[in-house]
Scaffold this motif. Sequence first.
Motif, PDB file in Angstrom:
ATOM      1  N   SER A 123       0.829  -1.211   0.000  1.00  0.00           N
ATOM      2  CA  SER A 123       0.000   0.000   0.000  1.00  0.00           C
ATOM      3  C   SER A 123       0.862   1.259   0.000  1.00  0.00           C
ATOM      4  O   SER A 123       0.385   2.339  -0.373  1.00  0.00           O
ATOM      5  CB  SER A 123      -0.944   0.001   1.217  1.00  0.00           C
ATOM      6  N   THR A 124       2.126   1.147   0.400  1.00  0.00           N
ATOM      7  CA  THR A 124       3.006   2.318   0.447  1.00  0.00           C
ATOM      8  C   THR A 124       3.828   2.495  -0.825  1.00  0.00           C
ATOM      9  O   THR A 124       4.418   3.555  -1.029  1.00  0.00           O
ATOM     10  CB  THR A 124       3.971   2.223   1.645  1.00  0.00           C
ATOM     11  N   VAL A 125       3.902   1.471  -1.674  1.00  0.00           N
ATOM     12  CA  VAL A 125       4.721   1.576  -2.893  1.00  0.00           C
ATOM     13  C   VAL A 125       3.889   1.544  -4.161  1.00  0.00           C
ATOM     14  O   VAL A 125       4.393   1.848  -5.256  1.00  0.00           O
ATOM     15  CB  VAL A 125       5.786   0.453  -2.940  1.00  0.00           C
ATOM     16  N   ASN A 126       2.617   1.181  -4.042  1.00  0.00           N
ATOM     17  CA  ASN A 126       1.750   1.135  -5.216  1.00  0.00           C
ATOM     18  C   ASN A 126       1.145   2.505  -5.498  1.00  0.00           C
ATOM     19  O   ASN A 126       0.886   3.283  -4.589  1.00  0.00           O
ATOM     20  CB  ASN A 126       0.626   0.120  -4.980  1.00  0.00           C
ATOM     21  N   ARG A 127       0.916   2.802  -6.787  1.00  0.00           N
ATOM     22  CA  ARG A 127       0.295   4.072  -7.159  1.00  0.00           C
ATOM     23  C   ARG A 127      -1.168   4.092  -6.721  1.00  0.00           C
ATOM     24  O   ARG A 127      -1.860   3.082  -6.781  1.00  0.00           O
ATOM     25  CB  ARG A 127       0.376   4.290  -8.670  1.00  0.00           C
ATOM     26  N   LYS A 128      -1.618   5.249  -6.266  1.00  0.00           N
ATOM     27  CA  LYS A 128      -2.984   5.387  -5.766  1.00  0.00           C
ATOM     28  C   LYS A 128      -4.019   4.983  -6.804  1.00  0.00           C
ATOM     29  O   LYS A 128      -5.015   4.309  -6.495  1.00  0.00           O
ATOM     30  CB  LYS A 128      -3.230   6.841  -5.336  1.00  0.00           C
ATOM     31  N   GLU A 129      -3.781   5.351  -8.060  1.00  0.00           N
ATOM     32  CA  GLU A 129      -4.754   5.053  -9.107  1.00  0.00           C
ATOM     33  C   GLU A 129      -4.805   3.570  -9.461  1.00  0.00           C
ATOM     34  O   GLU A 129      -5.704   3.123 -10.180  1.00  0.00           O
ATOM     35  CB  GLU A 129      -4.462   5.870 -10.371  1.00  0.00           C
ATOM     36  N   ASP A 130      -3.840   2.781  -8.958  1.00  0.00           N
ATOM     37  CA  ASP A 130      -3.812   1.349  -9.240  1.00  0.00           C
ATOM     38  C   ASP A 130      -4.316   0.508  -8.075  1.00  0.00           C
ATOM     39  O   ASP A 130      -4.124  -0.706  -8.056  1.00  0.00           O
ATOM     40  CB  ASP A 130      -2.383   0.903  -9.590  1.00  0.00           C
ATOM     41  N   GLU A 131      -4.968   1.139  -7.072  1.00  0.00           N
ATOM     42  CA  GLU A 131      -5.381   0.403  -5.887  1.00  0.00           C
ATOM     43  C   GLU A 131      -6.345  -0.733  -6.207  1.00  0.00           C
ATOM     44  O   GLU A 131      -6.187  -1.849  -5.708  1.00  0.00           O
ATOM     45  CB  GLU A 131      -6.022   1.352  -4.871  1.00  0.00           C
TER      46      GLU A 131
END
Length: 414
Positions: A123-131
């Motif tokens: 959750s800290t390294v993934n892009r927000k738009e790819d959640e």
Amino acid sequence: MKSDRTAPPTWLMGISNSSFGLYGGLAFFAIPQMLAAHHVSEARIAGITAAALSPNFWAVVFGPMLDVRFSRRWYATLFAALESLLAVIAVLNLGHLVVLEIALVTGSAAAILSTTALGGWLSTVNRKEDENKLSAWFNFASIGPMGLSMVVGGELLRNLPSWLAAGLLGAMVFLPATIFLFIPAPGPDRRLAGESFGQFSREILLLLRRREVLVTLLLFLTPCGSFALTNMLGGLGSDFSASPRMVSLAGGVGAVVPGVLGCLLFPLLAKRMPLRLLYLANGTLGGLFTLSLLALPHAPWTFALALLGQFLFQAISYTGTVALSFEAIGQNNPLAATTFTFLIAATNVPVAYMLYLDGRAYSFGGVRGSFAADALISIVVCVLIGWFLSRLPGEAFGAGLPAVDRLQALPQDE
């Protein structure tokens, strides 16, 4: 804080969670099936399975340690290695039920801590738009590989010496953790664990003051998306005149194919309705599907159909819980793994009590009793919660909008 290193593709980060699914298929399907083949009573098997599921609740108390002293990659790798070792010990002790039960319980705790450390980390390294996309792959990695271990585990346990089967299965469980090497790992928080536990308590109290978190917990703690029957069907093959090999193959295909389909469908469905409404609709449709099975004969093909349907609805439901959890965590959360552990633990509460209720219904009405109880309880609760949310002031289902849209709609001070 995010690492400067470029993150790998979203799908690769998601399937790094496969150790969790591989262990689950072995512990909750292949091993109970082998115990039944060795004429262990259904009551004893159910007790061992329930004990192995218990870390889903109490493992949450260890969540704060996943955010301090060492990196989340370190914790995820350590517990993945531990769960693989305990899988080996469990397989080698199928005839020693006390040792087997201890190994399964501690192995389940290790699996949960590994996957929650990983969830907080990603959750800290993934892009927000790819959640939502990450949620789909993360959940697929817990369902698809589970089906693989159902088939492979059953075949290896039936056809190879126990020591060789144990070694191969242990290596299979740990293999996905090698992907961790390719994912950037932000540096650890050097606080003491005691400080983290204190902050965790304060954060939980703050979370419980927010209406949208309370509504999400309401969804997670009720049976709307539990689909607990998937934890019973592995031991019910004889009720449908299904052979042990057919049960393994149906369980494997029933997990992989619907798992893939459900995880692919979820991002598409989430674009068309709020996540919470989708969660309730999926629970209602899943209950109606379960009721429809009552009209079918107790034949092997009905058993296969039940597995396919249950895993499909479960895949959509579980992907939704991960998406809602990621949304609640947000970016750059110093207690990301802790919060993820807390939220996911809540989703496991209805799995346990519905498994108990389904088992009690089985003792009174057999398979039909279990199916009817599971379906009717889920449908009634989904309808009642939907009605309750519709009566709340404001946009009660709006919290389930895609995270990027929701963030743009929030006031800046939030």
